[in-house]
Design a protein around this motif. Structure first.
Motif, short mmCIF file in Angstrom:
data_model
loop_
_atom_site.label_atom_id
_atom_site.label_comp_id
_atom_site.label_asym_id
_atom_site.label_seq_id
_atom_site.Cartn_x
_atom_site.Cartn_y
_atom_site.Cartn_z
N ILE A 60 6.62 120.18 18.71
CA ILE A 60 7.43 121.15 19.08
C ILE A 60 7.12 121.71 20.43
O ILE A 60 8.16 121.81 21.26
CB ILE A 60 7.25 122.44 18.21
N GLY A 61 5.94 121.62 20.94
CA GLY A 61 5.48 122.10 22.43
C GLY A 61 6.07 120.91 23.35
O GLY A 61 6.48 121.45 24.30
N SER A 62 6.11 119.64 23.06
CA SER A 62 6.92 118.65 23.72
C SER A 62 8.26 118.90 23.93
O SER A 62 9.05 118.83 25.10
CB SER A 62 6.49 117.13 22.97
N GLY A 63 8.94 119.21 22.73
CA GLY A 63 10.22 119.56 23.02
C GLY A 63 10.47 120.92 23.51
O GLY A 63 11.58 120.99 24.27
N GLY A 71 10.37 115.78 21.90
CA GLY A 71 9.92 116.56 20.88
C GLY A 71 9.99 115.77 19.57
O GLY A 71 9.24 116.03 18.99
N SER A 72 10.95 114.85 19.49
CA SER A 72 11.15 114.06 18.28
C SER A 72 10.33 112.62 18.42
O SER A 72 10.26 112.13 17.33
CB SER A 72 12.57 113.73 18.21
N THR A 224 5.95 106.84 25.84
CA THR A 224 4.56 106.93 26.00
C THR A 224 4.24 107.72 24.59
O THR A 224 3.43 107.18 23.73
CB THR A 224 4.00 107.87 26.86
N LEU A 225 4.93 108.74 24.36
CA LEU A 225 4.78 109.21 22.93
C LEU A 225 4.95 108.61 21.74
O LEU A 225 4.27 108.65 20.93
CB LEU A 225 5.47 110.83 22.86
N TYR A 226 6.15 107.95 21.97
CA TYR A 226 6.65 107.25 20.64
C TYR A 226 5.80 105.85 20.51
O TYR A 226 5.24 105.53 19.30
CB TYR A 226 8.24 106.92 20.88
N ILE A 269 13.66 117.38 13.96
CA ILE A 269 13.44 118.78 13.64
C ILE A 269 12.60 119.40 14.82
O ILE A 269 13.02 120.67 15.46
CB ILE A 269 12.91 119.09 12.38
N PRO A 270 11.49 118.79 15.19
CA PRO A 270 10.55 119.33 16.31
C PRO A 270 11.28 119.56 17.63
O PRO A 270 10.95 120.41 18.45
CB PRO A 270 9.41 118.50 16.31
N GLY A 271 12.00 118.50 17.86
CA GLY A 271 12.81 118.58 19.34
C GLY A 271 13.68 119.54 19.18
O GLY A 271 14.01 120.47 20.09
N MET A 272 14.46 119.72 18.15
CA MET A 272 15.39 120.86 17.83
C MET A 272 14.90 122.25 18.10
O MET A 272 15.34 123.22 18.65
CB MET A 272 16.24 120.79 16.87
N LEU A 273 13.79 122.47 17.15
CA LEU A 273 13.01 123.72 17.31
C LEU A 273 12.44 124.08 18.80
O LEU A 273 12.32 125.24 19.25
CB LEU A 273 11.88 123.63 16.25
#
Length: 494
Positions: A60-63, A71-72, A224-226, A269-273
């Motif tokens: 969520i922080g990334s999003g 974020g996702s 990088t994250l993925y 969901i984390p990206g949306m939030l």
């Protein structure tokens, strides 16, 4: 209300811990639950592990700071990692009758020393750095529950978790995770639905979800994250410990595939939030805590208390699995294999429980010093990616991989990563903002160029130094499909 609900939860987990304690008579019972866990338990435990509150908060922080896809990426990467792991190493590990994921390296490549070497890397990465990251996330929740400062919250979180882990071992961890995971998913979906209805105008902005950005230099954070998770987390020791406890290779593989599919299905969901919270809580100094603040501010007190307790529970169970997995590695791959091959069962169990406490203490110290989830977590995954990725990915499929090649690949990758993290990655740079610029950015990260260097090392040396006959025989065992329905402690004894 928070204290009451959390107190009831503690009664529940320590009851399960007591039930687990009555089942734990040996270190084997503590670490792999007698190779007896059925499909629903392994699957539920894996889902809870991947939706661990600290990782979800970090996503969520990334999003919040970067974009919807960024974020996702964390949840998407974790789900992908489980499916790939299911198709690569779950069955071979169980067919070889490994206690730990480090056992795969030792058994497949015919070297207990290699198992210990890889185990040390795993123990440091997951038992210290990853455990510290999970501790930070869990501490955030304890702070919200009890309104106390970070350090006492961290001590409380670790103390409760370590005690629970020592009592019940992996069996208790897995069974409580089923309930915890269900409650947490319900809370996550509840917040998501609430935002859809009450804040429909602050989500899915095309600029925040710009898919074309992923194929140029601006997409470097997403990849990088993925990739570090989707590929680098394939040799995840905590996943390996759950899989090692599955009642058969077939159950192990099915559990990973089902759990990975569930996590991918909700990875958006984390990206949306994060996007929504950027409007609801502008200029936040620590967006990793906003999901907790939202639950406290918008849910009725009883629902907020249940949600916070469920998230705390998931954080506790996931870090507990790291403690147990680290204990398994030190107990099996170091103590049993090299220090004392025939210890008294009670002495071995005491050592296993002591390692749990040591892992908890080291993670606590590092968490207090860092107080950031994402940095510690990705450091753990970077280390594993650059060292242990190729031997576990190539091992089940390419029989020519030799033991010296594995030793060299792990060592070269680790040294390269440490050196280039200080000096920078060598090589030309480009000013291109397109796909070439993206590749340039990825190459100049020590983890990605390090993976390439370690991959070239293992392939070249495997051609130059052929495997021994024993290593070839172990490759056959790892591919023996007749073992797929055999694996529990009782069946192995027969």
């Amino acid at each position: 209300m928070n204290i009451v609900v959390f107190g009831l939860y503690l009664i529940f987990i320590y009851y399960i811990g007591y039930k687990g304690y009555k089942r734990v008579n040996t270190a084997e019972d503590l670490i792999v639950a007698g190779w007896s866990m059925p499909l629903p338990v392994v699957t539920g435990s894996l889902v809870a592990a991947m939706l661990a509150a600290p990782f979800f908060f970090a996503a969520i922080g990334s999003g919040y700071t970067s974009g919807g896809f960024e974020g996702s990426a964390t949840m998407g990467g974790l789900g992908t990692c489980m499916i790939l792991g299911a198709l690569i190493w779950t069955k071979p590990l169980r067919r070889l009758r490994g206690w730990t994921l480090a056992d795969y390296y030792g058994l497949r490549y015919g070297s207990k020393k290699l198992g210990a070497y890889t185990g040390i890397v795993m123990a440091v990465a997951f038992g210290v750095f990853n455990a510290a990251a999970l501790t930070v996330g869990g501490t955030y929740i304890i702070q919200q529950l009890f309104q106390i400062d970070f350090i006492p919250a961290a001590i409380l979180f670790v103390s409760l978790t370590a005690l629970y882990s020592v009592i019940g071992g992996l069996w208790a961890v897995a069974y409580t995770e089923i309930v915890q995971g269900a409650l947490a998913i319900a809370g996550i979906l509840g917040i998501t639905i609430f935002i859809f209805f009450y804040y429909p105008d602050v989500t899915f902005n095309p600029e925040w979800w710009n898919i074309s950005e992923l194929l140029n230099r601006g997409g470097v954070e997403f990849w990088t994250l993925y990739l570090v998770l989707a590929l680098g987390d394939i040799p995840a020791v905590d996943l390996g410990q759950r899989v090692a406890a599955a009642k058969s290779p077939r159950v192990a593989q099915k559990s990973m595939i089902i759990a990975g599919s569930i996590v991918i299905a909700i990875s958006w969901i984390p990206g949306m939030l994060g996007e929504a919270f950027k409007s609801i809580y502008p200029n936040s100094s620590n967006p990793e805590t906003l999901m907790l603040a939202f639950a406290q501010g918008y849910f009725p007190p009883i629902l907020a208390a249940i949600f916070l307790t469920a998230m705390a529970a998931m954080g506790m169970s996931t870090v507990a699995a790291c403690y147990v997995a680290t204990s398994g590695i030190v107990t099996k791959n170091i103590y049993l294999d090299f220090i004392n091959k025939n210890p008294e069962p009670k002495k071995l169990l005491f050592i296993s429980r002591s390692i749990i406490l040591l892992s908890a203490a080291l993670g606590l110290v590092l968490a207090i010093g860092a107080q950031k989830v994402i940095d510690l977590a990705y450091l753990a995954w970077d280390i594993v990616f650059v060292t242990l990725f190729w031997p576990i990915v190539l091992g089940p499929f390419w029989k020519r991989v030799s033991t010296p090649a594995v030793w060299a690949s792990i060592t070269v990758g680790l040294i390269y990563y440490m050196v280039t993290s200080i000096t920078g990655v060598p090589g030309p740079t480009t000013t291109s903002e397109g796909f070439i610029g993206l590749l340039d950015e990825l190459w100049h990260m020590p983890v990605f160029s390090g993976v390439i260097v370690s991959g070239v090392t293992i392939v070249v040396l495997s051609f130059l130094i052929p495997p021994s006959q024993h290593v070839l025989d172990m490759h056959k065992v790892g591919r023996d499909k007749s073992l797929d329905d055999v694996g529990s402690k009782e069946e192995l004894n027969v």
